[in-house]
Design a protein around this motif. Structure first.
Motif, PDB file in Angstrom:
ATOM      1  N   GLY A   1       0.784  -1.221   0.000  1.00 34.36           N
ATOM      2  CA  GLY A   1       0.000   0.000   0.000  1.00 34.36           C
ATOM      3  C   GLY A   1       0.819   1.276   0.000  1.00 34.36           C
ATOM      4  O   GLY A   1       0.273   2.361  -0.182  1.00 34.36           O
ATOM      5  N   VAL A   2       2.130   1.167   0.179  1.00 31.24           N
ATOM      6  CA  VAL A   2       3.000   2.340   0.232  1.00 31.24           C
ATOM      7  C   VAL A   2       3.513   2.655  -1.170  1.00 31.24           C
ATOM      8  O   VAL A   2       3.968   1.768  -1.894  1.00 31.24           O
ATOM      9  CB  VAL A   2       4.189   2.099   1.197  1.00 31.24           C
ATOM     10  CG1 VAL A   2       5.198   3.232   1.133  1.00 31.24           C
ATOM     11  CG2 VAL A   2       3.677   1.907   2.610  1.00 31.24           C
ATOM     12  N   GLU A   3       3.407   3.944  -1.545  1.00 28.87           N
ATOM     13  CA  GLU A   3       3.952   4.369  -2.831  1.00 28.87           C
ATOM     14  C   GLU A   3       5.469   4.271  -2.786  1.00 28.87           C
ATOM     15  O   GLU A   3       6.080   4.361  -1.726  1.00 28.87           O
ATOM     16  CB  GLU A   3       3.545   5.814  -3.130  1.00 28.87           C
ATOM     17  CG  GLU A   3       2.058   5.979  -3.339  1.00 28.87           C
ATOM     18  CD  GLU A   3       1.663   7.418  -3.569  1.00 28.87           C
ATOM     19  OE1 GLU A   3       2.326   8.344  -3.045  1.00 28.87           O
ATOM     20  OE2 GLU A   3       0.667   7.629  -4.286  1.00 28.87           O
ATOM     21  N   TRP A   4       6.089   4.103  -3.958  1.00 22.18           N
ATOM     22  CA  TRP A   4       7.542   4.003  -4.052  1.00 22.18           C
ATOM     23  C   TRP A   4       8.047   5.075  -5.006  1.00 22.18           C
ATOM     24  O   TRP A   4       7.275   5.695  -5.729  1.00 22.18           O
ATOM     25  CB  TRP A   4       7.961   2.607  -4.522  1.00 22.18           C
ATOM     26  CG  TRP A   4       7.474   2.231  -5.890  1.00 22.18           C
ATOM     27  CD1 TRP A   4       6.240   1.723  -6.210  1.00 22.18           C
ATOM     28  CD2 TRP A   4       8.197   2.329  -7.108  1.00 22.18           C
ATOM     29  NE1 TRP A   4       6.166   1.502  -7.566  1.00 22.18           N
ATOM     30  CE2 TRP A   4       7.354   1.875  -8.147  1.00 22.18           C
ATOM     31  CE3 TRP A   4       9.480   2.760  -7.442  1.00 22.18           C
ATOM     32  CZ2 TRP A   4       7.748   1.824  -9.472  1.00 22.18           C
ATOM     33  CZ3 TRP A   4       9.884   2.709  -8.769  1.00 22.18           C
ATOM     34  CH2 TRP A   4       9.023   2.251  -9.760  1.00 22.18           C
ATOM     35  N   THR A   5       9.365   5.307  -4.969  1.00 24.85           N
ATOM     36  CA  THR A   5       9.981   6.260  -5.885  1.00 24.85           C
ATOM     37  C   THR A   5      11.221   5.630  -6.501  1.00 24.85           C
ATOM     38  O   THR A   5      11.850   4.754  -5.911  1.00 24.85           O
ATOM     39  CB  THR A   5      10.405   7.565  -5.181  1.00 24.85           C
ATOM     40  OG1 THR A   5      11.420   7.282  -4.228  1.00 24.85           O
ATOM     41  CG2 THR A   5       9.218   8.243  -4.514  1.00 24.85           C
ATOM     42  N   TRP A   6      11.567   6.082  -7.686  1.00 22.70           N
ATOM     43  CA  TRP A   6      12.795   5.622  -8.339  1.00 22.70           C
ATOM     44  C   TRP A   6      14.005   6.086  -7.559  1.00 22.70           C
ATOM     45  O   TRP A   6      14.984   5.368  -7.421  1.00 22.70           O
ATOM     46  CB  TRP A   6      12.866   6.156  -9.768  1.00 22.70           C
ATOM     47  CG  TRP A   6      11.975   5.444 -10.711  1.00 22.70           C
ATOM     48  CD1 TRP A   6      10.760   5.869 -11.164  1.00 22.70           C
ATOM     49  CD2 TRP A   6      12.201   4.180 -11.312  1.00 22.70           C
ATOM     50  NE1 TRP A   6      10.223   4.932 -12.013  1.00 22.70           N
ATOM     51  CE2 TRP A   6      11.095   3.894 -12.126  1.00 22.70           C
ATOM     52  CE3 TRP A   6      13.241   3.252 -11.238  1.00 22.70           C
ATOM     53  CZ2 TRP A   6      10.997   2.724 -12.870  1.00 22.70           C
ATOM     54  CZ3 TRP A   6      13.144   2.092 -11.982  1.00 22.70           C
ATOM     55  CH2 TRP A   6      12.031   1.833 -12.783  1.00 22.70           C
ATOM     56  N   GLY A   7      13.961   7.302  -7.061  1.00 17.86           N
ATOM     57  CA  GLY A   7      15.121   7.891  -6.400  1.00 17.86           C
ATOM     58  C   GLY A   7      15.368   7.385  -4.991  1.00 17.86           C
ATOM     59  O   GLY A   7      16.492   7.439  -4.516  1.00 17.86           O
ATOM     60  N   GLY A   8      14.357   6.874  -4.320  1.00 23.39           N
ATOM     61  CA  GLY A   8      14.516   6.405  -2.951  1.00 23.39           C
ATOM     62  C   GLY A   8      15.595   5.342  -2.832  1.00 23.39           C
ATOM     63  O   GLY A   8      15.485   4.286  -3.432  1.00 23.39           O
TER      64      GLY A   8
ATOM     65  N   VAL B   1       2.840  -1.700  -5.853  1.00 19.28           N
ATOM     66  CA  VAL B   1       2.711  -2.940  -6.613  1.00 19.28           C
ATOM     67  C   VAL B   1       1.705  -3.863  -5.933  1.00 19.28           C
ATOM     68  O   VAL B   1       1.013  -4.633  -6.581  1.00 19.28           O
ATOM     69  CB  VAL B   1       4.088  -3.629  -6.767  1.00 19.28           C
ATOM     70  CG1 VAL B   1       3.972  -4.988  -7.418  1.00 19.28           C
ATOM     71  CG2 VAL B   1       5.039  -2.728  -7.551  1.00 19.28           C
ATOM     72  N   SER B   2       1.615  -3.779  -4.610  1.00 17.26           N
ATOM     73  CA  SER B   2       0.671  -4.590  -3.835  1.00 17.26           C
ATOM     74  C   SER B   2       0.070  -3.722  -2.737  1.00 17.26           C
ATOM     75  O   SER B   2       0.755  -2.874  -2.163  1.00 17.26           O
ATOM     76  CB  SER B   2       1.383  -5.787  -3.200  1.00 17.26           C
ATOM     77  OG  SER B   2       0.535  -6.452  -2.283  1.00 17.26           O
ATOM     78  N   ASP B   3      -1.179  -3.932  -2.459  1.00 22.89           N
ATOM     79  CA  ASP B   3      -1.823  -3.217  -1.357  1.00 22.89           C
ATOM     80  C   ASP B   3      -1.856  -4.056  -0.091  1.00 22.89           C
ATOM     81  O   ASP B   3      -2.147  -3.541   0.989  1.00 22.89           O
ATOM     82  CB  ASP B   3      -3.252  -2.827  -1.744  1.00 22.89           C
ATOM     83  CG  ASP B   3      -3.281  -1.714  -2.772  1.00 22.89           C
ATOM     84  OD1 ASP B   3      -2.400  -0.833  -2.717  1.00 22.89           O
ATOM     85  OD2 ASP B   3      -4.176  -1.730  -3.633  1.00 22.89           O
TER      86      ASP B   3
END
Length: 116
Positions: free
Chosen positions: A28-35, A59-61
């Motif tokens: 459920g958490v958004e992700w970033t490329w830069g993280g 990708v998954s909740d």
């Protein structure tokens, strides 16, 4: 190949801090490329450019998940994928949909971390 987390995940979170590419996120958490990487932006080569800080859809909740495009199976960092090494229920497994050779994984690592 990238690693994936199966639906047998118990959401313990042991895998997340082990990833050298910050490719693992809680469900459920958004992700970033830069993280966790050196990416300021990602150029997809088709005219699409995304900020490294732009949030991406989870990708998954339900379960922890691995962003396949950030996973290098820990190549260049460790001898084995660390998520799989620490998973208490063995649900971090090779992803058959993202098969990559060692050379490709090492190139991905270099790209993610701005190595020459």
């Amino acid at each position: 190949m990238a690693i994936m987390i199966t639906d047998e995940c118990i959401n313990c979170g042991a895998c997340e801090p082990e990833c050298p590419n910050t490719a693992i996120y809680e469900g459920g958490v958004e992700w970033t490329w830069g993280g966790g990487t050196e990416l300021d932006e990602v150029d997809f080569g088709d005219g699409t450019i995304v900020s490294g800080k732009a949030p991406q859809a989870p990708v998954s909740d339900e379960f922890y998940y691995i962003v396949a495009d950030k996973c290098t199976e820990c190549m260049g960092f460790h001898e084995e994928p660390q998520c799989a090494a620490v998973c208490p229920v063995d649900c971090c497994v090779p992803d058959p949909d993202h098969v990559e050779e060692e050379e490709t994984l090492l190139a991905k690592k270099a790209w993610l971390h701005a190595e020459a």
